[in-house]
Scaffold this motif. Structure first.
Motif, mmCIF file in Angstrom:
data_model
loop_
_atom_site.group_PDB
_atom_site.id
_atom_site.type_symbol
_atom_site.label_atom_id
_atom_site.label_comp_id
_atom_site.label_asym_id
_atom_site.label_seq_id
_atom_site.Cartn_x
_atom_site.Cartn_y
_atom_site.Cartn_z
ATOM 1 N N MET A 216 -5.914 4.335 14.610
ATOM 2 C CA MET A 216 -4.341 3.704 15.439
ATOM 3 C C MET A 216 -3.176 3.336 14.627
ATOM 4 N N ILE A 217 -4.729 2.115 14.364
ATOM 5 C CA ILE A 217 -3.569 1.078 12.956
ATOM 6 C C ILE A 217 -3.261 1.356 11.884
ATOM 7 N N ARG A 218 -4.748 2.389 11.171
ATOM 8 C CA ARG A 218 -4.222 2.821 9.627
ATOM 9 C C ARG A 218 -2.958 3.392 9.682
ATOM 10 N N HIS A 219 -2.701 4.651 11.118
ATOM 11 C CA HIS A 219 -1.531 5.207 10.536
ATOM 12 C C HIS A 219 -0.796 4.382 11.532
ATOM 13 N N THR A 220 -0.578 3.512 12.214
ATOM 14 C CA THR A 220 0.639 2.179 11.816
ATOM 15 C C THR A 220 0.919 1.617 11.109
ATOM 16 N N PHE A 221 0.220 1.925 10.448
ATOM 17 C CA PHE A 221 0.460 0.809 9.118
ATOM 18 C C PHE A 221 1.209 1.658 8.364
ATOM 19 N N ALA A 222 1.355 3.082 7.753
ATOM 20 C CA ALA A 222 1.438 3.957 7.521
ATOM 21 C C ALA A 222 2.921 4.416 8.018
ATOM 22 N N THR A 223 3.338 4.581 9.792
ATOM 23 C CA THR A 223 4.459 5.366 9.597
ATOM 24 C C THR A 223 5.561 4.162 9.800
ATOM 25 N N HIS A 224 5.044 2.473 9.921
ATOM 26 C CA HIS A 224 6.188 1.906 9.534
ATOM 27 C C HIS A 224 6.420 1.482 8.353
ATOM 28 N N LEU A 225 5.306 1.156 7.460
ATOM 29 C CA LEU A 225 6.439 1.439 5.710
ATOM 30 C C LEU A 225 6.889 2.592 5.689
ATOM 31 N N LEU A 226 6.729 4.288 6.094
ATOM 32 C CA LEU A 226 7.833 4.964 5.468
ATOM 33 C C LEU A 226 9.137 4.579 6.261
ATOM 34 N N ASN A 227 9.051 4.315 8.193
ATOM 35 C CA ASN A 227 10.097 4.224 8.290
ATOM 36 C C ASN A 227 10.803 2.856 7.815
ATOM 37 N N ASN A 228 10.361 2.255 7.485
ATOM 38 C CA ASN A 228 11.250 1.645 6.401
ATOM 39 C C ASN A 228 11.668 0.934 5.332
ATOM 40 N N GLY A 229 11.918 2.687 4.829
ATOM 41 C CA GLY A 229 11.379 3.035 3.099
ATOM 42 C C GLY A 229 10.631 2.951 2.748
ATOM 43 N N ALA A 230 9.079 2.723 2.006
ATOM 44 C CA ALA A 230 8.607 2.905 1.252
ATOM 45 C C ALA A 230 8.517 4.127 0.894
ATOM 46 N N ASP A 231 7.699 4.117 -0.516
ATOM 47 C CA ASP A 231 8.341 5.934 -0.605
ATOM 48 C C ASP A 231 6.374 6.311 -1.135
ATOM 49 N N MET A 232 6.492 7.569 -0.327
ATOM 50 C CA MET A 232 4.975 8.387 -0.283
ATOM 51 C C MET A 232 3.789 8.629 -1.048
ATOM 52 N N ARG A 233 4.349 8.025 -2.771
ATOM 53 C CA ARG A 233 3.327 7.549 -3.205
ATOM 54 C C ARG A 233 2.336 6.247 -3.455
ATOM 55 N N THR A 234 3.472 5.370 -2.766
ATOM 56 C CA THR A 234 2.879 3.528 -2.607
ATOM 57 C C THR A 234 1.829 3.537 -1.952
ATOM 58 N N VAL A 235 2.649 4.851 -0.469
ATOM 59 C CA VAL A 235 1.593 4.578 1.020
ATOM 60 C C VAL A 235 0.490 5.251 0.249
ATOM 61 N N GLN A 236 0.829 5.937 -0.066
ATOM 62 C CA GLN A 236 -1.065 7.465 -0.921
ATOM 63 C C GLN A 236 -1.781 6.228 -1.245
ATOM 64 N N GLU A 237 -1.085 5.431 -2.186
ATOM 65 C CA GLU A 237 -1.942 4.246 -2.928
ATOM 66 C C GLU A 237 -2.877 3.283 -2.212
ATOM 67 N N LEU A 238 -1.651 2.772 -1.180
ATOM 68 C CA LEU A 238 -2.516 1.460 -0.017
ATOM 69 C C LEU A 238 -3.488 2.607 0.666
ATOM 70 N N LEU A 239 -3.715 3.431 1.414
ATOM 71 C CA LEU A 239 -4.225 3.962 2.044
ATOM 72 C C LEU A 239 -5.201 4.098 1.311
ATOM 73 N N GLY A 240 -5.728 4.296 0.342
ATOM 74 C CA GLY A 240 -6.773 5.197 -0.675
ATOM 75 C C GLY A 240 -6.647 6.801 -1.211
ATOM 76 N N HIS A 241 -5.951 7.754 -0.279
ATOM 77 C CA HIS A 241 -5.711 9.221 -0.318
ATOM 78 C C HIS A 241 -5.727 9.868 -1.784
ATOM 79 N N SER A 242 -6.848 10.377 -1.980
ATOM 80 C CA SER A 242 -7.075 11.142 -2.440
ATOM 81 C C SER A 242 -5.536 11.786 -3.098
ATOM 82 N N SER A 243 -5.286 12.734 -2.363
ATOM 83 C CA SER A 243 -4.142 13.750 -2.331
ATOM 84 C C SER A 243 -3.282 13.178 -1.862
#
Length: 296
Positions: free
Chosen positions: A243-270
């Motif tokens: 849930m903390i990981r979900h919260t991290f990603a959601t808060h970044l996107l809510n505050n204007g982060a772009d999808m590619r940056t969040v992908q890199e930070l989370l370590g998602h392969s796709s």
């Protein structure tokens, strides 16, 4: 039946394919259950398994009321096992290749709103070594969005506090570097200087987070710590580490982060793995709109 094949396969995915210990354990459990099914059906070897047997096994999994994601994982484990047998022992792997994966139930990730997260940070305040550790742990999870398995695998050398960077070893042993904010850096400095040495006692190892006996903290230990933090807070909802990981990603996107940056930070392969958070942010925007717009 199949002990040597299973041993060789687990060694292959662990050493050659760099699967995580958690994934290796899950695959082992899945394959032990599959081998038990073959024994019940009087099937003496992996070569004898046909498509009808595969269908029967999957039917049994459905009858056991297992989640679709669990069934899908078990099919993947068996398919991977048979591909290994096909390559190493020329065993026909068609039986499970013909099966369709069950469609996964799409659930939106649960997350904490900013005021809820603040309640967690307030609940974790304290001067004891464990309280200081818990504060550093919570700050680092929220600052980086890392998986709990990645957190417990960190050693003290993985954190570069002057530069605010953490080196994370992700799935498939893929390394990534994630920024760490000032709140987390401060909490980690306090933990490393005052709390960890007291918790370590006579222990000698480099694992970053330790329990009250100085032993490396486990995934289950992190889950317990988070549950205890929620109990001390004013929140009534349950918590699990992701849930903390979900919260991290959601808060970044809510505050204007772009999808590619969040992908890199989370370590998602796709990018598709990251896109599920867009549904959460859309719901958040719609809720805000309805509450704020006079004619909504």
């Amino acid at each position: 039946m199949g002990k040597q094949e299973l041993h060789d396969f687990l060694e292959f995915i662990q050493l050659d394919k760099n699967y995580s210990p958690h994934t290796v354990k899950e695959y082992e459990t899945d394959l032990v259950q599959f081998i038990a099914f073959l024994t019940e059906e009087s099937i003496a070897s992996f070569e004898e398994v046909e498509y009808l047997h595969a269908r029967l096994y999957v039917t049994k999994l459905y009858n056991a009321k297992l989640a679709r994601t669990t069934i899908s994982r078990k099919i993947s484990a068996i398919r991977t096992f048979y591909m290994f047998l096909s390559k190493e022992r020329s065993v026909n792997s068609d039986a499970f290749q013909a099966l369709f994966h069950p469609k996964q139930q799409k659930k939106l990730p649960q997350f904490f709103y900013e005021e809820e997260l603040q309640a967690l940070f307030e609940a974790v305040q304290g001067e004891t070594p464990l309280a200081i550790r818990n504060q550093a742990l919570l700050e680092l999870l929220y600052a980086t969005g890392m998986r709990v398995s990645e957190l417990t695998a960190l050693d003290t050398q993985a954190i570069d506090l002057p530069y605010g960077i953490v080196r994370v070893m992700g799935k498939g042993r893929k390394e990534r570097y994630v920024p760490v904010g000032s709140f987390a850096v401060s909490a980690l400095e306090t933990y490393l200087e005052t709390a960890r040495p007291r918790l370590m006692k006579n222990a000698q190892h480099a694992t970053l987070f330790v329990n009250n006996r100085g032993e490396p903290l486990t995934d289950m230990g992190v889950r317990y710590i988070l549950q205890e933090i929620v109990k001390k807070s004013t929140l009534t909802k349950s918590i699990y580490p992701h849930m903390i990981r979900h919260t991290f990603a959601t808060h970044l996107l809510n505050n204007g982060a772009d999808m590619r940056t969040v992908q890199e930070l989370l370590g998602h392969s796709s990018l598709s793995s990251t896109q599920i958070y867009t549904h959460v942010t859309k719901d958040h925007l719609l809720s805000t709109y309805k509450n704020a717009h006079p004619r909504a």
